[in-house]
Design an enzyme around this catalytic site. Sequence first.
Site, PDB file in Angstrom:
ATOM      1  N   ALA A 134       0.857  -1.184   0.000  1.00 20.23           N
ATOM      2  CA  ALA A 134       0.000   0.000   0.000  1.00 20.23           C
ATOM      3  C   ALA A 134       0.892   1.232   0.000  1.00 20.23           C
ATOM      4  O   ALA A 134       2.036   1.180   0.449  1.00 20.23           O
ATOM      5  CB  ALA A 134      -0.879  -0.009   1.244  1.00 20.23           C
TER       6      ALA A 134
ATOM      7  N   GLY B 235       0.525  -5.137   0.874  1.00 21.15           N
ATOM      8  CA  GLY B 235      -0.585  -5.126  -0.078  1.00 21.15           C
ATOM      9  C   GLY B 235      -0.171  -5.721  -1.425  1.00 21.15           C
ATOM     10  O   GLY B 235      -1.007  -6.268  -2.152  1.00 21.15           O
TER      11      GLY B 235
ATOM     12  N   GLU C  20      -0.567  -9.233  -1.099  1.00 21.23           N
ATOM     13  CA  GLU C  20      -2.012  -9.503  -1.023  1.00 21.23           C
ATOM     14  C   GLU C  20      -2.640  -9.516  -2.429  1.00 21.23           C
ATOM     15  O   GLU C  20      -3.566 -10.284  -2.688  1.00 21.23           O
ATOM     16  CB  GLU C  20      -2.694  -8.487  -0.101  1.00 21.23           C
ATOM     17  CG  GLU C  20      -2.324  -8.751   1.365  1.00 21.23           C
ATOM     18  CD  GLU C  20      -2.818  -7.678   2.316  1.00 21.23           C
ATOM     19  OE1 GLU C  20      -2.513  -6.492   2.074  1.00 21.23           O
ATOM     20  OE2 GLU C  20      -3.509  -8.019   3.292  1.00 21.23           O
TER      21      GLU C  20
ATOM     22  N   GLU D 130       3.791  -5.656   7.378  1.00 20.92           N
ATOM     23  CA  GLU D 130       2.923  -4.659   8.013  1.00 20.92           C
ATOM     24  C   GLU D 130       3.195  -4.467   9.502  1.00 20.92           C
ATOM     25  O   GLU D 130       3.103  -3.347  10.015  1.00 20.92           O
ATOM     26  CB  GLU D 130       1.448  -5.031   7.812  1.00 20.92           C
ATOM     27  CG  GLU D 130       0.912  -4.744   6.409  1.00 20.92           C
ATOM     28  CD  GLU D 130       1.086  -5.916   5.449  1.00 20.92           C
ATOM     29  OE1 GLU D 130       1.939  -6.788   5.723  1.00 20.92           O
ATOM     30  OE2 GLU D 130       0.386  -5.955   4.423  1.00 20.92           O
TER      31      GLU D 130
HETATM   32  C1  3H9 Z   1       0.405  -2.394   3.403  1.00 22.71           C
HETATM   33  O1  3H9 Z   1       0.685  -2.815   2.341  1.00 22.71           O
HETATM   34  C2  3H9 Z   1      -0.956  -2.528   4.043  1.00 22.71           C
HETATM   35  C3  3H9 Z   1      -1.837  -3.536   3.382  1.00 22.71           C
HETATM   36  O2  3H9 Z   1      -1.769  -4.780   4.041  1.00 22.71           O
HETATM   37  C4  3H9 Z   1      -3.289  -3.149   3.489  1.00 22.71           C
HETATM   38  C5  3H9 Z   1      -3.738  -2.059   2.627  1.00 22.71           C
HETATM   39  C6  3H9 Z   1      -5.230  -1.875   2.642  1.00 22.71           C
HETATM   40  N1  3H9 Z   1       4.495   3.485   0.223  1.00 22.71           N
HETATM   41  O3  3H9 Z   1      13.177   2.030   0.848  1.00 22.71           O
HETATM   42  P1  3H9 Z   1      13.598   2.755  -0.356  1.00 22.71           P
HETATM   43  C7  3H9 Z   1       9.228   5.051  -1.008  1.00 22.71           C
HETATM   44  S1  3H9 Z   1       1.539  -1.524   4.314  1.00 22.71           S
HETATM   45  C8  3H9 Z   1       4.938   4.708  -0.091  1.00 22.71           C
HETATM   46  O4  3H9 Z   1      14.684   3.769  -0.238  1.00 22.71           O
HETATM   47  P2  3H9 Z   1      14.736   0.355  -1.488  1.00 22.71           P
HETATM   48  C9  3H9 Z   1      10.242   5.470   0.023  1.00 22.71           C
HETATM   49  O5  3H9 Z   1       9.699   6.360   0.960  1.00 22.71           O
HETATM   50  C10 3H9 Z   1       2.990  -1.466   3.295  1.00 22.71           C
HETATM   51  N2  3H9 Z   1       6.239   4.973  -0.369  1.00 22.71           N
HETATM   52  O6  3H9 Z   1      13.972   1.750  -1.558  1.00 22.71           O
HETATM   53  C11 3H9 Z   1      11.289   6.114  -0.851  1.00 22.71           C
HETATM   54  O7  3H9 Z   1      10.832   7.409  -1.190  1.00 22.71           O
HETATM   55  P3  3H9 Z   1      11.857   8.584  -1.439  1.00 22.71           P
HETATM   56  C12 3H9 Z   1       3.741  -2.710   3.346  1.00 22.71           C
HETATM   57  C13 3H9 Z   1       7.097   3.961  -0.336  1.00 22.71           C
HETATM   58  O8  3H9 Z   1      14.918  -0.064  -2.887  1.00 22.71           O
HETATM   59  C14 3H9 Z   1      11.279   5.254  -2.116  1.00 22.71           C
HETATM   60  O9  3H9 Z   1       9.997   4.617  -2.116  1.00 22.71           O
HETATM   61  N3  3H9 Z   1       4.965  -2.560   2.621  1.00 22.71           N
HETATM   62  C15 3H9 Z   1       6.694   2.658  -0.009  1.00 22.71           C
HETATM   63  O10 3H9 Z   1      15.897   0.454  -0.570  1.00 22.71           O
HETATM   64  C16 3H9 Z   1      12.347   4.208  -2.154  1.00 22.71           C
HETATM   65  O11 3H9 Z   1      12.298   3.447  -0.965  1.00 22.71           O
HETATM   66  C17 3H9 Z   1       6.105  -2.169   3.202  1.00 22.71           C
HETATM   67  O12 3H9 Z   1       6.164  -1.951   4.378  1.00 22.71           O
HETATM   68  C18 3H9 Z   1       5.341   2.434   0.271  1.00 22.71           C
HETATM   69  N4  3H9 Z   1       4.861   1.209   0.570  1.00 22.71           N
HETATM   70  O13 3H9 Z   1      13.701  -0.629  -0.787  1.00 22.71           O
HETATM   71  C19 3H9 Z   1       7.299  -2.062   2.309  1.00 22.71           C
HETATM   72  N5  3H9 Z   1       7.776   1.857  -0.032  1.00 22.71           N
HETATM   73  O14 3H9 Z   1      12.740   8.136  -2.555  1.00 22.71           O
HETATM   74  C20 3H9 Z   1       7.980  -0.735   2.506  1.00 22.71           C
HETATM   75  C21 3H9 Z   1       8.815   2.625  -0.377  1.00 22.71           C
HETATM   76  O15 3H9 Z   1      10.965   9.745  -1.747  1.00 22.71           O
HETATM   77  N6  3H9 Z   1       9.072  -0.526   1.615  1.00 22.71           N
HETATM   78  N7  3H9 Z   1       8.420   3.907  -0.567  1.00 22.71           N
HETATM   79  O16 3H9 Z   1      12.586   8.720  -0.140  1.00 22.71           O
HETATM   80  C22 3H9 Z   1      10.257  -1.156   1.715  1.00 22.71           C
HETATM   81  O17 3H9 Z   1      10.475  -2.001   2.547  1.00 22.71           O
HETATM   82  C23 3H9 Z   1      11.340  -0.739   0.762  1.00 22.71           C
HETATM   83  O18 3H9 Z   1      11.021   0.533   0.284  1.00 22.71           O
HETATM   84  C24 3H9 Z   1      11.567  -1.666  -0.431  1.00 22.71           C
HETATM   85  C25 3H9 Z   1      12.531  -0.995  -1.434  1.00 22.71           C
HETATM   86  C26 3H9 Z   1      12.158  -2.977   0.054  1.00 22.71           C
HETATM   87  C27 3H9 Z   1      10.274  -1.930  -1.160  1.00 22.71           C
END
Ligand code: 3H9
Length: 690
Positions: A63, A102, A105, A125
């Site tokens: 998400a 998500g 999901e 999450e």
């Molecule tokens: C969810 O999914 C809830 C659902 O169950 C239910 C829904 C109804 N959203 O980390 P990075 C941005 S909860 C918005 O440096 P990497 C981040 O801020 C979600 N933005 O890259 C950054 O922005 P900026 C569950 C996001 O390659 C840029 O992307 N998912 C999101 O080192 C690059 O990020 C998670 O918790 C996001 N979801 O790592 C996963 N994700 O460049 C969260 C990233 O402006 N994300 N951004 O600073 C991660 O763990 C890592 O970002 C990922 C990539 C491994 C994906």
Amino acid sequence: MAGPVRYEVADGIAVATITNPPVNALSVALRGALLEAARQAGADPAVKALVIAAEGRSWIAGADISEFGKPPMSPTLPDVLAAIEACPKPVVAAIHATALGGGLEVAITCTARVVAPAAKLGLPEVKLGILPGAGGTQRAPRLMGAAAALKLMTSGDPLDAKAAVAAGLADELAASDLLAAAKAHALKLAAGPLPKPVAQRDENLGPREAFEKEAAALAKRAATEPQIAACIASVRNAYELPVAEALAKERQFFRELLQDPRSKALRHVFFAEREVAKIPGLPEGTKPRKVERAAVLGAGTMGAGIAMCFANAGIPVRVIETDEAAMQRGLDRIRGTYEASVKRGSLTPEKRDARMALIEGAVGLEAAGEADVIVEAVFEEMSLKKQVFGTLDKVAKPGAIIASNTSYLDIDEMAAATSRPGDVLGMHFFSPANVMKLLEVVRAKQTAPDALVTATELGRRLGKVPVVVGVCFGFVGNRMLARRTAQVERLLLEGALPEQVDKALTDFGFRMGPCAMGDLAGLDIGWRIRKATGKRAPVADALVEAGRLGQKTAKGYYLYPEGARAGVPDPEVAALIERISAQEGVTRREIGREEILDRLLLPMVNEGARILEEGIAARPGDIDVVWLHGYNWPAWQGGPMHYADARGLKEIADRLAAFAQQTGDESLVPAPLLARLAAEGKGFASLKPA
Ligand code: 3H9
């Protein structure tokens, strides 16, 4: 029109390719496009199956976290999943990289999942204080079994492709051409009757006992982390409720947790940790210098720890001392630390040998001549530091970064002892340097932009979280800590005991209170600094002068009978403190828990406000990151500045003003920035980067 999904049909298969940089988060636009793709594929008689693929470094990262807390926008993720589930044709997820939250999901709502070797599948999450809120707690158990699914979602750590297939979360591992494999998988499915939706595959839940065993093992975490309790309850519903009801309950858990201040804090931490990497005011395109060899001056505790950081990251490092014996002691200390890791089983003997092979001892500063980065960790005395920097100016190769690990001394003064102040900065590691993740990178007045970028990139290579800070006494972390330490002393004088002070902070979520921490580090450290700077702390001074240096003498603020790690309150200390209070003319009183906590935390917030005002830290989030990674501030409390924002700055300013009046301590008067924001009804988060 370029949208977040490219929809193409060829050979009877529709392929929806997601391109929503940077990480394909499920923004409202992407949700709309995915829903449309599912409907279009379902309605098109020429299409036999739909493949959902993606481009970029993630498949779908989950998400869009930045949308949380804002009014929900249609279509919601459950709407999209309903459309995928309602598609009368097989839908296959072709997963090339991370499918998280998500994102996973979406994948587990598809009829099947084909994964590339680099794919990673997870439900992280809980790390954001929530639970999977779009069917994850119902569908994952119906693919991999409830016990394994509960483990996946409560650990928050992803499975790699192979493990995901083995667990049943994915169906096929595509060794080479992922898209071709996914299309073939889709055609095979299209040739037979449509398999039943994942949400109806109850036969895969596995034995209830296995699930309950896993749940019981999580009882301790569930008691303090509401998202863990919610995961357990929601997965249990898979056994007890019709799936539609269980999904509705899951959504309710999700909404409730989203409102919890702990989840808000964890989301703040997520963004602050990413924001901190952005250094304001750098010329566009500033590139780091090459770092292939390092040198560390001083083989004491810090120097040895820093050298290990380099070796652990595979960077050859010279540890330089003034004489052979000191150098040998340093190398022995390093070997001893690695040896202990091998004994504990956290390091293999091969890795120990490989790391030791990267560390070379040397005598004399000339040995630093080949290093691309030199970190000085000699005794904390300005005249010595200046002498070292003067010599390094002559022996260091052109373009080498010359860094000081000083905890509080003026880097500008050290830079002025060289003819190349652009190469000079601070790299302040935290003890133990090979363990703590914080690295304060101190930007001096003349530090060159590329030198700064080199130090922060290098910090990340070393596995640290670098935070750029400006020059001042103690920089960000220790400057704020000093405010807390001063209050510890005052609280003890006014009526509290060490165990009450510590309990206030451990109840708040810190692993250790300041008195226990002081005992661990050695009370003589602070005492020596006070003596050198003409300061006094009557209680702490008296402890040291009575031979109570902390754990190393088996007594400090606490008693440590027979080498115990956890101290026990000592009536002698209580008597000593009462005596000092009387000597200082302070009438002791009962101090409540709330006052203790606020007296410890709010002066730090006040100092944080001054730090922001002076531009020593660029953003309030940077200060939070310093405290999270340097001092174990509990993540679910968000860091000191977020904590203050969450309570409201008006309340913080009022409390500080009252403390200032009550104690006559000028430093507790609300800092101008805090007072202004409080008056305007704003928070620190409203500030733009300095
Ligand atoms: C969810 O999914 C809830 C659902 O169950 C239910 C829904 C109804 N959203 O980390 P990075 C941005 S909860 C918005 O440096 P990497 C981040 O801020 C979600 N933005 O890259 C950054 O922005 P900026 C569950 C996001 O390659 C840029 O992307 N998912 C999101 O080192 C690059 O990020 C998670 O918790 C996001 N979801 O790592 C996963 N994700 O460049 C969260 C990233 O402006 N994300 N951004 O600073 C991660 O763990 C890592 O970002 C990922 C990539 C491994 C994906």
